[in-house]
Design an enzyme around this catalytic site. Structure first.
Site, PDB file in Angstrom:
ATOM      1  N   CYS A 261      75.011   2.075  52.640  1.00  0.00           N
ATOM      2  CA  CYS A 261      74.401   2.455  53.915  1.00  0.00           C
ATOM      3  C   CYS A 261      75.223   3.452  54.726  1.00  0.00           C
ATOM      4  O   CYS A 261      74.774   4.557  54.994  1.00  0.00           O
ATOM      5  CB  CYS A 261      74.165   1.203  54.754  1.00  0.00           C
TER       6      CYS A 261
HETATM    7  N1  LIG Z   1      72.225  -3.443  50.594  1.00  0.00           N
HETATM    8  C1  LIG Z   1      72.213  -3.518  51.910  1.00  0.00           C
HETATM    9  O1  LIG Z   1      73.056  -4.181  52.500  1.00  0.00           O
HETATM   10  C2  LIG Z   1      71.167  -2.808  52.742  1.00  0.00           C
HETATM   11  C3  LIG Z   1      71.066  -3.128  54.099  1.00  0.00           C
HETATM   12  C4  LIG Z   1      70.100  -2.521  54.873  1.00  0.00           C
HETATM   13  C5  LIG Z   1      69.247  -1.583  54.321  1.00  0.00           C
HETATM   14  N2  LIG Z   1      69.355  -1.256  53.001  1.00  0.00           N
HETATM   15  C6  LIG Z   1      68.381  -0.286  52.481  1.00  0.00           C
HETATM   16  O2  LIG Z   1      67.435  -0.953  51.685  1.00  0.00           O
HETATM   17  C7  LIG Z   1      67.029  -0.125  50.589  1.00  0.00           C
HETATM   18  C8  LIG Z   1      67.260  -0.838  49.269  1.00  0.00           C
HETATM   19  O3  LIG Z   1      68.649  -1.100  49.124  1.00  0.00           O
HETATM   20  P1  LIG Z   1      69.221  -2.154  48.102  1.00  0.00           P
HETATM   21  O4  LIG Z   1      70.643  -2.344  48.522  1.00  0.00           O
HETATM   22  O5  LIG Z   1      68.353  -3.344  47.993  1.00  0.00           O
HETATM   23  O6  LIG Z   1      69.151  -1.311  46.735  1.00  0.00           O
HETATM   24  P2  LIG Z   1      69.341  -1.878  45.236  1.00  0.00           P
HETATM   25  O7  LIG Z   1      69.770  -0.701  44.420  1.00  0.00           O
HETATM   26  O8  LIG Z   1      70.151  -3.122  45.250  1.00  0.00           O
HETATM   27  O9  LIG Z   1      67.878  -2.315  44.805  1.00  0.00           O
HETATM   28  C9  LIG Z   1      66.828  -1.445  44.645  1.00  0.00           C
HETATM   29  C10 LIG Z   1      65.941  -1.950  43.535  1.00  0.00           C
HETATM   30  O10 LIG Z   1      64.816  -1.078  43.457  1.00  0.00           O
HETATM   31  C11 LIG Z   1      64.475  -0.893  42.104  1.00  0.00           C
HETATM   32  N3  LIG Z   1      63.652   0.307  41.969  1.00  0.00           N
HETATM   33  C12 LIG Z   1      64.023   1.590  41.890  1.00  0.00           C
HETATM   34  N4  LIG Z   1      62.952   2.390  41.799  1.00  0.00           N
HETATM   35  C13 LIG Z   1      61.859   1.589  41.820  1.00  0.00           C
HETATM   36  C14 LIG Z   1      60.473   1.817  41.763  1.00  0.00           C
HETATM   37  N5  LIG Z   1      59.971   3.052  41.650  1.00  0.00           N
HETATM   38  N6  LIG Z   1      59.669   0.745  41.834  1.00  0.00           N
HETATM   39  C15 LIG Z   1      60.155  -0.516  41.950  1.00  0.00           C
HETATM   40  N7  LIG Z   1      61.462  -0.785  41.996  1.00  0.00           N
HETATM   41  C16 LIG Z   1      62.308   0.242  41.935  1.00  0.00           C
HETATM   42  C17 LIG Z   1      65.815  -0.841  41.397  1.00  0.00           C
HETATM   43  O11 LIG Z   1      65.705  -1.115  40.013  1.00  0.00           O
HETATM   44  C18 LIG Z   1      66.596  -1.944  42.154  1.00  0.00           C
HETATM   45  O12 LIG Z   1      66.414  -3.197  41.554  1.00  0.00           O
HETATM   46  C19 LIG Z   1      67.802   1.164  50.760  1.00  0.00           C
HETATM   47  O13 LIG Z   1      67.022   2.083  51.476  1.00  0.00           O
HETATM   48  C20 LIG Z   1      68.984   0.764  51.591  1.00  0.00           C
HETATM   49  O14 LIG Z   1      69.497   1.842  52.344  1.00  0.00           O
HETATM   50  C21 LIG Z   1      70.290  -1.868  52.190  1.00  0.00           C
END
Ligand SMILES: NC(=O)c1ccc[n+]([C@@H]2O[C@H](COP(=O)([O-])OP(=O)(O)OC[C@H]3O[C@@H](n4cnc5c(N)ncnc54)[C@H](O)[C@@H]3O)[C@@H](O)[C@H]2O)c1
Length: 429
Positions: free
Chosen positions: A266
């Site tokens: 992030c």
């Molecule tokens: N990790 C955190 O602490 C956090 C906190 C707040 C916001 N976010 C935001 O949330 C969002 C997701 O982050 P995350 O940490 O969960 O990412 P992540 O990489 O852990 O998970 C994302 C998932 O999406 C899947 N994916 C990719 N393309 C896809 C598609 N076309 N269809 C379906 N699934 C698909 C991936 O295989 C993966 O399992 C980002 O925008 C991030 O900035 C993350």
């Protein structure tokens, strides 16, 4: 009944099926929370290994435990089974440090052919203000479905603090904005049963910007304390002692801690979503750029401190043996994304050091998009610690035995302020 009334009724009596797209650090805990409350959940991911793991009741995230298997699929044609479609896919930067919306757009493009009246689509991925309106709405409407009466569109940013046991999905207040008042009404009905406090805002743009402000606030303040660290170091003052003292002020001061650089998915990334969008309005995001500049120089600054400390001991970095302690991006998690420890390892290798690492949360150096080390975590024993020319403390996991390390290390370069008291073998960086 209208599609809106039907959907509201299903959300209220929990007969609604919740589709979660992207089962990572954000999507998986959210899915578990909906299940806990009694909804049926269907997860979607393009990564078959995750779908298979969930079917076997196996979690792939260290701090998340599964009570039972979670229904998930790679088949997006099952979208019509779901009443709510919540998108939690990555939003990284491309190599020009511009927003890479391809994951969001690929997911939405895979969903759109299967949309039907009476569904709510909520985007949770962090992004620039205008994404929901400018990118999602036209795609949904290309199916001849009217947003606000057939299908409902929301933006509700995820807030997570992985590794922090004090906050769970349920107890972290959640902001929601809708494209129309009816979209907001449906968004509130979606999240209120699972989140204790849901905060409505007037538009999806406000919700998108709220998330960016939160992360920019962190990035800028971390930039400030990193600059303070450099100044304090030159003046012979321990910045951690200063911050601890300042934090006793009961109002008007929030403690941020310096480190070897910014990490995680992030804080190093999200602010630049705004930088990119602001250009469209002829504006420069000066605080973001300045904080980014300072934060990005931290790994090099730390390596400078390492070389200085070795030099004082009559040693060169080239040819020295180094143990990096903690390679996850922050303490007590297994998440390696954007971890500054990896950059430190690369800088050390570039300068001819032999690098090993120890991290109880990362037993094997994982596959990463841009980095590779053929290494596994070294065990910490008095003999193994003493065998290294220096230990570089990059991430302060609670699991480390800091007294043991201090007792046996020849030199510790501490980037996290773990060792408060001065010691002959500890250098702060
Ligand atoms: N990790 C955190 O602490 C956090 C906190 C707040 C916001 N976010 C935001 O949330 C969002 C997701 O982050 P995350 O940490 O969960 O990412 P992540 O990489 O852990 O998970 C994302 C998932 O999406 C899947 N994916 C990719 N393309 C896809 C598609 N076309 N269809 C379906 N699934 C698909 C991936 O295989 C993966 O399992 C980002 O925008 C991030 O900035 C993350």
């Amino acid at each position: 009944m209208t599609p809106r009334e039907k959907l509201l009724a299903k959300l209220a009596d929990k007969s609604a099926v919740i589709g979660i797209y992207g089962l990572g650090y954000v999507g998986l805990p959210l899915a578990l929370r909906f299940i806990e409350v009694g909804y049926q959940v269907l997860g979607f991911d393009i990564d078959k290994s995750k779908v298979d793991a969930l079917a076997q009741g196996r979690s792939y995230i260290e701090h998340i435990r599964l009570q039972k298997p979670v229904r998930a699929t790679t088949d997006f044609s099952r979208t019509p089974e779901c009443d709510a479609l919540i998108v939690c896919v990555p939003t990284p930067l491309n190599k020009f440090r511009e927003p890479d919306l391809s994951f969001v757009l690929n997911t939405v493009d895979a969903i759109v052919p299967w949309l039907r009246p009476g569904q709510v689509l909520s985007l949770e991925s962090t992004t620039y203000p205008g994404t929901t309106d400018e990118e999602l709405k036209p795609r949904v409407e290309s199916r001849k479905l009217k947003v606000g009466s057939d299908v409902f569109l929301c933006f509700s940013p995820e807030r997570e603090d992985p590794g922090n046991p004090e906050f769970a999905t349920r107890t972290i207040p959640k902001v929601v904005g809708g494209t129309t008042p009816a979209c907001l009404e449906v968004g509130l009905a979606l999240y209120r049963p699972v989140i204790e406090k849901v905060v409505p805002v007037s538009s999806t743009r406000v919700a998108e910007m709220t998330k960016l402000l939160e992360n920019i606030h962190r990035a800028v303040n971390i930039g400030l304390v990193n600059e303070m660290k450099i100044i304090c170091d030159r003046m012979g003052i321990d910045v951690h002692e200063v911050i601890r003292a300042a934090a006793t002020k009961p109002f008007g001061f929030v403690a941020y801690w310096p480190g070897p650089g910014l990490g995680g998915h992030c804080i190093p990334i999200d602010p630049f979503y705004l930088t990119w969008k602001a250009r469209e309005y002829g504006l420069h995001t000066r605080f973001i750029e300045l904080a980014g500049e300072i934060n990005r120089t931290m790994p090099e600054w730390v390596i400078g401190k390492v070389m200085e400390a070795l030099n004082e001991r009559g040693k060169a970095l080239k040819g020295s043996r180094c143990l990096v302690l903690g390679i996850a991006y922050k303490k007590n998690v297994d998440d390696m994304r954007e971890s500054p420890a990896v950059e430190l390892m690369e800088l050390l290798v570039k300068r001819g050091a032999q690098v090993e690492y120890s991290d109880p949360h990362v037993p094997l150096f994982p596959k990463m998009r841009a980095h590779h080390f053929d290494l596994k975590s070294s065990a910490l024993t008095p003999e193994s610690i003493a065998a290294f020319d220096f230990v570089l403390l990059a991430t302060n996991h609670d699991a480390f035995d800091y007294a043991l390390i201090k007792k046996h290390a020849r030199l510790i370069v501490d980037t996290r302020g773990v060792y408060l008291d001065p010691a002959a073998n500890v250098v702060k960086a």
